[in-house]
Write an enzyme that holds these catalytic residues in place. Structure first.
Site, mmCIF file in Angstrom:
data_model
loop_
_atom_site.group_PDB
_atom_site.id
_atom_site.type_symbol
_atom_site.label_atom_id
_atom_site.label_comp_id
_atom_site.label_asym_id
_atom_site.label_seq_id
_atom_site.Cartn_x
_atom_site.Cartn_y
_atom_site.Cartn_z
ATOM 1 N N ARG A 15 -23.008 22.631 -39.530
ATOM 2 C CA ARG A 15 -22.523 23.949 -39.123
ATOM 3 C C ARG A 15 -21.467 24.454 -40.103
ATOM 4 N NH1 ARG A 15 -20.928 22.454 -33.029
ATOM 5 N NH2 ARG A 15 -20.472 20.490 -34.113
ATOM 6 N N LYS A 75 -15.461 21.455 -36.776
ATOM 7 C CA LYS A 75 -14.996 20.192 -36.208
ATOM 8 C C LYS A 75 -13.566 19.889 -36.620
ATOM 9 C CE LYS A 75 -16.805 17.835 -33.911
ATOM 10 N NZ LYS A 75 -16.752 17.878 -32.404
ATOM 11 N N TYR A 94 -12.599 23.287 -33.275
ATOM 12 C CA TYR A 94 -12.629 22.322 -32.176
ATOM 13 C C TYR A 94 -11.718 21.157 -32.529
ATOM 14 C CZ TYR A 94 -16.771 24.638 -30.204
ATOM 15 O OH TYR A 94 -17.631 25.541 -29.656
ATOM 16 N N HIS A 96 -10.316 18.600 -29.612
ATOM 17 C CA HIS A 96 -10.523 17.499 -28.668
ATOM 18 C C HIS A 96 -9.453 16.423 -28.848
ATOM 19 C CE1 HIS A 96 -14.341 19.279 -27.541
ATOM 20 N NE2 HIS A 96 -14.692 19.323 -28.812
ATOM 21 N N GLU A 118 -11.826 24.743 -27.768
ATOM 22 C CA GLU A 118 -12.256 24.277 -26.448
ATOM 23 C C GLU A 118 -11.268 24.578 -25.334
ATOM 24 O OE1 GLU A 118 -10.114 20.686 -28.244
ATOM 25 O OE2 GLU A 118 -11.479 22.248 -28.950
ATOM 26 N N ASP A 198 -22.137 17.067 -8.751
ATOM 27 C CA ASP A 198 -20.880 17.764 -9.036
ATOM 28 C C ASP A 198 -20.015 17.716 -7.780
ATOM 29 O OD1 ASP A 198 -20.128 19.990 -11.453
ATOM 30 O OD2 ASP A 198 -18.952 20.154 -9.618
ATOM 31 N N VAL A 239 -19.464 15.930 -17.763
ATOM 32 C CA VAL A 239 -18.263 16.274 -17.006
ATOM 33 C C VAL A 239 -17.140 16.692 -17.949
ATOM 34 C CG1 VAL A 239 -16.542 15.427 -15.383
ATOM 35 C CG2 VAL A 239 -18.919 14.724 -15.155
ATOM 36 N N VAL A 267 -22.688 13.589 -23.324
ATOM 37 C CA VAL A 267 -22.276 14.840 -23.957
ATOM 38 C C VAL A 267 -20.757 14.981 -23.939
ATOM 39 C CG1 VAL A 267 -22.522 17.369 -23.858
ATOM 40 C CG2 VAL A 267 -24.477 15.911 -23.304
ATOM 41 N N ASP A 270 -16.913 13.886 -26.852
ATOM 42 C CA ASP A 270 -15.829 14.534 -27.600
ATOM 43 C C ASP A 270 -14.487 14.357 -26.901
ATOM 44 O OD1 ASP A 270 -16.862 15.614 -29.990
ATOM 45 O OD2 ASP A 270 -17.807 17.255 -28.909
ATOM 46 N N ASN A 300 -20.987 15.319 -32.378
ATOM 47 C CA ASN A 300 -21.264 16.675 -32.851
ATOM 48 C C ASN A 300 -22.757 16.986 -32.710
ATOM 49 O OD1 ASN A 300 -21.742 14.799 -34.968
ATOM 50 N ND2 ASN A 300 -21.583 16.383 -36.516
#
Length: 372
Positions: A15, A75, A94, A96, A118, A198, A239, A267, A270, A300
């Site tokens: 990216r 990133k 981003y 994190h 984020e 959830d 989550v 997922v 990060d 990523n």
């Protein structure tokens, strides 16, 4: 203002922080843009495209970091990039940070003003700069999970959608936010038996209304998560607690009790991942096995579909980049409380509470740090 776009150097990260159409808008508003050569090539964007949009191409990242007032990336900066950051410079990417103490401490030491995509919010309480990549990662998760389920990749040898006379894969999605909803969309579309877990009843109602009987919804408790994971073929962890470390919903004991060859696609990696057995991986080496369970924990994921991701991200970041360039970061952050929530580090201070709490470091309110 001079805006800099370096080439991403994270493993297989294709990216790019700005696409040529966005560069053209910034130049039309009186700003300069300097782009490292081949920064966009992984997304199918040539240097000539950036030149045509009004950017200046430079040969090395050092020139971008040395000259630019505002660095726009995708990133988090790696070690050699962090060494080039300086006091008074603004970094917009981003980050994190809650999952990476070394990165946080080195950003603090650099004196840079670091704004994290984020944690920028909207008036509706959403995360507009995280949303497009959550959509991409969520939609990718069932695809990569299906690949990992193939026997040659260590999986159970199960086809996600099954065939007539043979049941489909049992897919469990932890979290019904943007990534989880998109994962459910693709998994259900491929014919899998899908359950979304959830703790927010409104989220469960929304998913039930959207998917009907194609997707089951369950309220998240330890018993529910453990039971579902033990019988699942594929678990997708999505989550999210904004800016904070992801909760560890899947214990090591639960992983040990899962079916041999089952797959976890985390997922949430990060932010540290939602399984106790999760650790970051790369596109070069995306998986590893713990207790016969395949773990895919690439930090990523959207970088694999770089063209789609770069345009989706640039579309959302543009208005914020323009505000930072037009007004300067102090006024832009003072004027926009939602952008201000993206401020994670400023001149050596952590200015996002969830990051400070996760790393047990001192916190300073952004208003105090900026003196506004």
């Amino acid at each position: 203002m001079l805006i800099g776009v370096p080439k991403e150097i994270k493993d297989n990260e294709y990216r790019v922080g700005l696409v040529p159409s966005t560069v053209r808008e910034l130049v039309a508003n009186g700003h300069g843009v300097v782009v490292e050569t081949q920064a966009g090539v992984g997304a199918g964007l040539a240097d000539a495209d950036y030149v045509a949009a009004g950017a200046e191409i430079v040969a090395a990242a050092a020139a971008v970091f040395a000259r630019a007032d505002l660095i726009v990336k995708v990133k988090e900066p790696l070690a050699r990039e962090r060494a080039m950051l300086r006091q008074g410079q603004v970094l917009f990417t981003y980050l994190h940070l809650a999952a990476d103490r070394q990165l946080t401490e080195e950003l603090m030491a650099s004196g840079v003003t670091a704004i994290a995509y984020e944690t920028v919010t909207s008036a509706q309480g959403t995360l507009p700069l995280l949303t497009p990549m959550s959509e991409v990662a969520g939609r990718m998760a069932p695809h990569v999970g299906a690949h990992c389920l193939e026997k040659e990749n260590g999986g159970r040898g199960v086809l996600l959608g099954g065939v007539p006379g043979v049941p489909p894969a049992d897919v469990v999605i932890l979290g019904g936010g943007v990534a989880g909803t998109n994962a459910a969309l693709i998994a259900a579309g491929l014919g899998a038996d899908v359950a979304v877990v959830d703790r927010n009843p409104e989220v469960l109602r929304r998913i039930a209304a959207q998917f009907g009987s194609r997707v089951r919804t369950l309220f998240s408790t330890r018993d529910v998560v453990e039971t579902l994971c033990r019988r699942a073929d594929l678990v997708v962890g999505t989550v999210l607690v904004p800016g904070a470390a992801a909760p560890k919903l899947i214990s090591a004991a639960t992983v040990k009790a899962m079916k041999p060859g089952a797959v976890i696609v985390d997922v949430a990696i990060d932010q540290g991942g939602c399984a106790e057995t999760s650790r970051p991986t790369t596109h070069s080496h995306p998986t590893y096995v713990v207790d016969d369970v395949v773990h895919y924990c690439v930090t990523n994921m959207p970088g694999a579909v770089a063209r789609t991701s770069a345009f989706a991200l640039s579309n959302m970041t543009f208005s914020f980049v323009l505000a930072l360039a037009d007004k300067g970061f102090r006024r832009a952050l003072a004027d926009d409380a939602y952008l201000r929530r993206g401020l994670n580090v400023h001149e050596g201070q952590i200015t996002y509470r969830a990051v400070a709490d996760a790393l047990k470091l001192p916190y300073m309110a952004p208003e105090q740090a900026l003196r506004i």
